[in-house]
Design a protein around this motif. Structure first.
Motif, mmCIF file in Angstrom:
data_model
loop_
_atom_site.group_PDB
_atom_site.id
_atom_site.type_symbol
_atom_site.label_atom_id
_atom_site.label_comp_id
_atom_site.label_asym_id
_atom_site.label_seq_id
_atom_site.Cartn_x
_atom_site.Cartn_y
_atom_site.Cartn_z
ATOM 1 N N ASN A 1 18.176 18.754 9.982
ATOM 2 C CA ASN A 1 19.201 19.334 10.850
ATOM 3 C C ASN A 1 20.154 20.285 10.135
ATOM 4 O O ASN A 1 20.935 20.983 10.795
ATOM 5 N N THR A 2 20.116 20.321 8.810
ATOM 6 C CA THR A 2 21.088 21.141 8.081
ATOM 7 C C THR A 2 20.447 22.258 7.272
ATOM 8 O O THR A 2 21.160 23.143 6.787
ATOM 9 N N ARG A 3 19.135 22.247 7.114
ATOM 10 C CA ARG A 3 18.483 23.279 6.312
ATOM 11 C C ARG A 3 17.498 24.074 7.165
ATOM 12 O O ARG A 3 16.821 23.519 8.027
ATOM 13 N N SER A 4 17.450 25.357 6.897
ATOM 14 C CA SER A 4 16.447 26.179 7.567
ATOM 15 C C SER A 4 15.134 26.035 6.802
ATOM 16 O O SER A 4 15.126 26.007 5.571
ATOM 17 N N ASN A 5 14.049 25.913 7.525
ATOM 18 C CA ASN A 5 12.718 25.748 6.938
ATOM 19 C C ASN A 5 12.677 24.627 5.893
ATOM 20 O O ASN A 5 12.283 24.852 4.739
ATOM 21 N N PRO A 6 13.068 23.417 6.273
ATOM 22 C CA PRO A 6 13.096 22.308 5.312
ATOM 23 C C PRO A 6 11.699 21.916 4.861
ATOM 24 O O PRO A 6 10.737 21.986 5.627
ATOM 25 N N VAL A 7 11.612 21.496 3.602
ATOM 26 C CA VAL A 7 10.337 21.087 3.013
ATOM 27 C C VAL A 7 10.459 19.624 2.595
ATOM 28 O O VAL A 7 11.310 19.272 1.779
ATOM 29 N N LEU A 8 9.597 18.797 3.164
ATOM 30 C CA LEU A 8 9.604 17.365 2.879
ATOM 31 C C LEU A 8 8.377 16.975 2.076
ATOM 32 O O LEU A 8 7.273 17.460 2.334
ATOM 33 N N GLY A 9 8.556 16.093 1.110
ATOM 34 C CA GLY A 9 7.445 15.453 0.421
ATOM 35 C C GLY A 9 7.267 14.070 1.015
ATOM 36 O O GLY A 9 8.237 13.306 1.115
ATOM 37 N N LEU A 10 6.062 13.734 1.428
ATOM 38 C CA LEU A 10 5.830 12.490 2.152
ATOM 39 C C LEU A 10 4.881 11.566 1.394
ATOM 40 O O LEU A 10 4.086 12.017 0.572
ATOM 41 N N ALA A 11 4.988 10.287 1.709
ATOM 42 C CA ALA A 11 4.188 9.252 1.059
ATOM 43 C C ALA A 11 3.435 8.446 2.101
ATOM 44 O O ALA A 11 3.816 8.404 3.278
ATOM 45 N N THR A 12 2.364 7.805 1.664
ATOM 46 C CA THR A 12 1.627 6.879 2.518
ATOM 47 C C THR A 12 1.855 5.459 2.008
ATOM 48 O O THR A 12 2.648 5.226 1.111
ATOM 49 N N GLY A 13 1.144 4.512 2.592
ATOM 50 C CA GLY A 13 1.336 3.116 2.207
ATOM 51 C C GLY A 13 2.102 2.371 3.273
ATOM 52 O O GLY A 13 2.595 2.951 4.251
ATOM 53 N N SER A 14 2.262 1.076 3.081
ATOM 54 C CA SER A 14 2.883 0.235 4.108
ATOM 55 C C SER A 14 4.383 0.464 4.233
ATOM 56 O O SER A 14 4.937 0.414 5.335
ATOM 57 N N THR A 15 5.071 0.752 3.122
ATOM 58 C CA THR A 15 6.531 0.877 3.171
ATOM 59 C C THR A 15 7.000 2.044 4.036
ATOM 60 O O THR A 15 7.942 1.872 4.830
ATOM 61 N N PRO A 16 6.412 3.240 3.941
ATOM 62 C CA PRO A 16 6.929 4.359 4.744
ATOM 63 C C PRO A 16 6.645 4.260 6.242
ATOM 64 O O PRO A 16 7.232 5.028 7.010
ATOM 65 N N ILE A 17 5.776 3.345 6.674
ATOM 66 C CA ILE A 17 5.441 3.288 8.097
ATOM 67 C C ILE A 17 6.681 3.047 8.946
ATOM 68 O O ILE A 17 6.870 3.683 9.989
ATOM 69 N N SER B 1 14.212 17.752 15.406
ATOM 70 C CA SER B 1 12.966 18.491 15.626
ATOM 71 C C SER B 1 12.329 18.781 14.269
ATOM 72 O O SER B 1 13.023 18.999 13.269
ATOM 73 N N PHE B 2 11.003 18.803 14.264
ATOM 74 C CA PHE B 2 10.244 19.080 13.047
ATOM 75 C C PHE B 2 9.579 20.456 13.096
ATOM 76 O O PHE B 2 8.778 20.778 12.225
ATOM 77 N N GLN B 3 9.908 21.263 14.100
ATOM 78 C CA GLN B 3 9.187 22.510 14.330
ATOM 79 C C GLN B 3 9.274 23.485 13.160
ATOM 80 O O GLN B 3 8.331 24.234 12.903
ATOM 81 N N GLN B 4 10.386 23.498 12.466
ATOM 82 C CA GLN B 4 10.577 24.457 11.376
ATOM 83 C C GLN B 4 10.244 23.873 10.008
ATOM 84 O O GLN B 4 10.415 24.547 8.987
ATOM 85 N N SER B 5 9.764 22.649 9.958
ATOM 86 C CA SER B 5 9.569 21.968 8.678
ATOM 87 C C SER B 5 8.156 22.144 8.132
ATOM 88 O O SER B 5 7.206 22.423 8.864
ATOM 89 N N VAL B 6 8.059 21.985 6.828
ATOM 90 C CA VAL B 6 6.792 21.978 6.108
ATOM 91 C C VAL B 6 6.732 20.681 5.326
ATOM 92 O O VAL B 6 7.755 20.215 4.797
ATOM 93 N N THR B 7 5.560 20.065 5.259
ATOM 94 C CA THR B 7 5.434 18.802 4.524
ATOM 95 C C THR B 7 4.296 18.867 3.515
ATOM 96 O O THR B 7 3.285 19.545 3.743
ATOM 97 N N PHE B 8 4.485 18.157 2.417
ATOM 98 C CA PHE B 8 3.457 18.005 1.393
ATOM 99 C C PHE B 8 3.309 16.525 1.084
ATOM 100 O O PHE B 8 4.284 15.868 0.716
ATOM 101 N N ASN B 9 2.095 16.020 1.240
ATOM 102 C CA ASN B 9 1.855 14.621 0.885
ATOM 103 C C ASN B 9 1.558 14.477 -0.599
ATOM 104 O O ASN B 9 1.059 15.390 -1.250
ATOM 105 N N LEU B 10 1.845 13.305 -1.109
ATOM 106 C CA LEU B 10 1.682 13.045 -2.535
ATOM 107 C C LEU B 10 0.232 13.079 -3.002
ATOM 108 O O LEU B 10 -0.062 13.570 -4.091
ATOM 109 N N ASP B 11 -0.677 12.545 -2.194
ATOM 110 C CA ASP B 11 -2.009 12.292 -2.738
ATOM 111 C C ASP B 11 -3.055 12.131 -1.651
ATOM 112 O O ASP B 11 -2.735 12.038 -0.462
ATOM 113 N N GLU B 12 -4.306 12.106 -2.087
ATOM 114 C CA GLU B 12 -5.438 11.864 -1.198
ATOM 115 C C GLU B 12 -6.593 11.301 -2.012
ATOM 116 O O GLU B 12 -6.783 11.647 -3.184
#
Length: 266
Positions: A25-41, A57-68
């Motif tokens: 809500n405070t940054r334009s084009n925010p970039v999030l790093g995301l994780a998987t696993g039971s805790t983030p659910i 809203s997530f419309q302007q956001s970009v996300t990068f996951n840690l791993d695959e």
């Protein structure tokens, strides 16, 4: 490190959701790093609820996951792309083209190395990660950076520890291929995030949490690298914090921080 100890796992999820919503809500084009696993659910469930109630809203956001995982298609039920689509992306208004998970279906080493390098470039081109969400493994890993991982490591191929494979075994059927390799952001990549928020809940994480916060800076506990980050917040429930020697001090510090923020510290 800022250490926040809350009563329950749901309190941890709520706190993390507050931080994510603030970024969105405070940054334009925010970039999030995301994780998987039971805790983030629980965090993702809370974010979905806030989206549905028009708080974010997530419309302007970009996300990068840690791993695959390496060697399974991203359509596989246990791939982290499937995990993220199911637990978050398909239930919010984010553009799927702006959600990145390492490409790891191939088993060709050269291609995997190229994918890893390109992932680093994509993060840089996005302006870097504003807030990286992390969990912690029972052996202290963050992402799939297992013990002995270099603190300078970048996105790369990583062999999973036997304890990690065993912990994830429950997600795969007995006759199903379970990957022992992954493509993961490196510790150096994670440390370049502008802010980091690590969530840990449950008694099973108590020893790794203690090693991360109060142990030496050591590659044997990869999460201890967060001691080097100027904006790392560790959010714990009571069980995950139960082995901390200075637990009372951390709670005292947070109390004083809140008083200072509210102007009531005198």
């Amino acid at each position: 490190m800022r250490i926040i100890i809350l009563p329950t796992a749901q309190h941890v999820a709520n706190y993390a959701a507050d931080r994510v919503v603030d970024i969105l809500n405070t940054r334009s084009n925010p970039v999030l790093g995301l994780a998987t696993g039971s805790t983030p659910i629980a965090l993702y469930q809370e974010l979905i609820a806030r989206y549905q109630s028009s708080q974010v809203s997530f419309q302007q956001s970009v996300t990068f996951n840690l791993d695959e995982y390496i060697g399974i298609p991203d359509t596989h039920a246990q791939s982290y792309r499937t995990f993220m689509n199911h637990h978050l992306f398909e239930q919010i208004d984010i553009e799927l083209a702006n959600t990145y998970v390492p490409l790891a279906e191939t088993t060709n080493v050269s291609e995997l190395q190229r994918n890893a390098q390109e992932y680093e470039v994509k993060i840089q081109n996005a302006g870097g990660i504003d807030l990286q969400i992390l969990g912690i493994g029972v052996n202290g890993h963050i992402g799939f950076n297992e013990p002995t991982s270099s603190f300078a490591s970048r996105t790369r191929i990583k062999t999973l520890a036997e304890s990690t494979v065993e912990a994830n075994k429950r997600f795969f059927s007995d006759d199903e291929f379970q990957p022992h390799l992954a493509l993961t952001m490196g510790i150096g990549t994670i440390l370049e995030s502008k802010a980091v928020l690590l969530m840990a809940t449950g008694q099973s994480k108590a020893n790794s949490v203690k090693a991360m916060i109060e142990g030496p800076l050591s590659a044997m506990c990869p999460a201890s690298a967060l001691q080097l980050h100027a904006a790392a917040t560790i959010v714990l429930d009571e069980e995950a914090a139960s082995e901390l020697t200075l637990k009372d001090y951390y709670q005292w510090c947070e109390q004083k921080r809140q008083q200072l923020h509210e102007g009531s510290w005198v």
